[in-house]
Enzyme design. Structure first.
Site, mmCIF file in Angstrom:
data_model
loop_
_atom_site.group_PDB
_atom_site.id
_atom_site.type_symbol
_atom_site.label_atom_id
_atom_site.label_comp_id
_atom_site.label_asym_id
_atom_site.label_seq_id
_atom_site.Cartn_x
_atom_site.Cartn_y
_atom_site.Cartn_z
ATOM 1 N N LYS A 18 0.837 -1.217 0.000
ATOM 2 C CA LYS A 18 0.000 0.000 0.000
ATOM 3 C C LYS A 18 0.861 1.253 0.000
ATOM 4 C CE LYS A 18 -2.085 -0.846 3.884
ATOM 5 N NZ LYS A 18 -1.568 -2.163 4.268
ATOM 6 N N ARG A 93 -9.477 1.646 8.891
ATOM 7 C CA ARG A 93 -9.041 0.259 8.999
ATOM 8 C C ARG A 93 -9.985 -0.555 9.874
ATOM 9 N NH1 ARG A 93 -2.943 0.610 8.530
ATOM 10 N NH2 ARG A 93 -2.086 -1.329 9.234
ATOM 11 N N ARG A 132 11.149 -7.473 4.987
ATOM 12 C CA ARG A 132 10.964 -6.029 4.749
ATOM 13 C C ARG A 132 11.781 -5.206 5.752
ATOM 14 N NH1 ARG A 132 5.109 -3.185 4.580
ATOM 15 N NH2 ARG A 132 5.120 -3.482 6.835
ATOM 16 N N ARG A 163 11.130 -3.022 11.256
ATOM 17 C CA ARG A 163 10.092 -2.539 12.175
ATOM 18 C C ARG A 163 9.803 -3.640 13.185
ATOM 19 N NH1 ARG A 163 5.429 -0.484 8.060
ATOM 20 N NH2 ARG A 163 4.193 -1.380 9.738
ATOM 21 N N ARG A 174 -0.627 -9.386 13.231
ATOM 22 C CA ARG A 174 -1.143 -8.322 12.356
ATOM 23 C C ARG A 174 -2.085 -8.894 11.305
ATOM 24 N NH1 ARG A 174 3.826 -5.668 9.938
ATOM 25 N NH2 ARG A 174 2.461 -4.051 9.151
HETATM 26 P P1 AMP Z 1 0.991 0.328 8.694
HETATM 27 O O1 AMP Z 1 2.297 0.963 8.371
HETATM 28 O O2 AMP Z 1 -0.130 0.905 7.877
HETATM 29 O O3 AMP Z 1 1.052 -1.166 8.644
HETATM 30 O O4 AMP Z 1 0.656 0.731 10.218
HETATM 31 C C1 AMP Z 1 1.529 0.390 11.267
HETATM 32 C C2 AMP Z 1 0.772 0.323 12.576
HETATM 33 O O5 AMP Z 1 0.198 1.612 12.883
HETATM 34 C C3 AMP Z 1 -0.401 -0.644 12.603
HETATM 35 O O6 AMP Z 1 -0.021 -1.983 12.833
HETATM 36 C C4 AMP Z 1 -1.222 -0.060 13.753
HETATM 37 O O7 AMP Z 1 -0.646 -0.399 15.015
HETATM 38 C C5 AMP Z 1 -1.057 1.441 13.550
HETATM 39 N N1 AMP Z 1 -2.123 1.962 12.646
HETATM 40 C C6 AMP Z 1 -1.983 2.465 11.402
HETATM 41 N N2 AMP Z 1 -3.159 2.852 10.899
HETATM 42 C C7 AMP Z 1 -4.084 2.585 11.839
HETATM 43 C C8 AMP Z 1 -5.502 2.739 11.908
HETATM 44 N N3 AMP Z 1 -6.210 3.253 10.890
HETATM 45 N N4 AMP Z 1 -6.123 2.353 13.056
HETATM 46 C C9 AMP Z 1 -5.434 1.842 14.090
HETATM 47 N N5 AMP Z 1 -4.102 1.650 14.082
HETATM 48 C C10 AMP Z 1 -3.426 2.025 12.978
#
Ligand code: AMP
Length: 223
Positions: A18, A93, A132, A163, A174
């Site tokens: 994404k 989300r 990654r 990460r 996740r």
């Molecule tokens: P991502 O980089 O999009 O995978 O986001 C990393 C982490 O940020 C996720 O695993 C969540 O802990 C938090 N996060 C990102 N977007 C959201 C969201 N819309 N709602 C809740 N937690 C979020």
């Protein structure tokens, strides 16, 4: 001619690409990108009060609670001038977040134009997430295979790190959270006839071309 008033949501499982696709599309469509993961990570890295509240959830691969997340992103999105487009990457989300976004946009006579779902099978996601590494400075993701040491970011030369939530113990968590909380958005946006289901396997360029084509924007230069 680029339609820079388009309002898009990009969603899909962790590791679907994404963030990478969002960066390309943002440049091609000339719209603002709002990435919830990048914003949370910035705050985590800088130890801000928001980062401290979000840390425990993020590090375990859990979603940051809606009570924190919804206000934060609605404020950002509603701050964008009405005639300007945007690309949302990672928010909403959950169904609660999607309802809140829909209500807030409707109050200003707006709505999302399209929801791009990047569809990647689970075994491929596990393989991608495990290798990654992310740039500490510009957040660009890289695939680093075993034995490659001292690799730096090919965009800005920054240091790459894994990460916490890309470590094996967090990955399964996740994916489970994605299945239970985020996947219901498929039906939510499918019923609103906004959904574009894009196969997310193949090269970055190939997925980008599929997205542009599904948006009816084949005329834009692919990257
Ligand atoms: P991502 O980089 O999009 O995978 O986001 C990393 C982490 O940020 C996720 O695993 C969540 O802990 C938090 N996060 C990102 N977007 C959201 C969201 N819309 N709602 C809740 N937690 C979020």
């Amino acid at each position: 001619m680029v339609d820079s008033s388009i309002r898009l949501l990009l969603f899909g499982p962790p590791g679907a690409g994404k963030g990478t696709q969002a960066k390309l599309l943002t440049e091609q469509l000339k719209v603002l990108q709002i990435s919830s993961g990048d914003l949370f990570r910035y705050n985590l890295e800088h130890g801000t009060p928001l980062g401290q509240r979000a840390a425990a959830y993020m590090n375990q691969g859990l979603l940051v609670p809606d009570e924190i997340t919804i206000d934060l992103f609605l404020n950002k999105i509603l701050g964008i001038p009405k005639d300007e487009g945007f690309l949302l990457d990672g928010f909403p989300r959950t169904i609660e977040q999607a309802n809140a976004l829909e209500g807030a946009l409707a109050a200003g006579s707006r709505q999302l134009d399209k929801v791009v779902f990047i569809n990647v099978p689970e075994d491929e996601l596990i393989r991608r997430l495990g290798s990654r590494f992310t740039c500490r400075d510009c957040q660009t993701p890289h695939t680093v295979t075993d034995g490659e040491a001292g690799v730096t970011c090919n965009s800005c030369g920054g240091e790459l790190y894994q990460r916490d939530d890309d470590r094996p113990e967090s990955i399964r968590q996740r994916l489970q959270v994605y299945q239970s909380k985020t996947l219901p958005l498929l039906d939510f946006y499918g019923r609103r006839e906004m959904l574009l289901d894009i196969p997310g396997t193949g090269s970055i360029q190939c997925v980008n071309r599929r997205v542009l084509s599904a948006l009816g924007l084949d005329n834009l230069s692919p990257i």
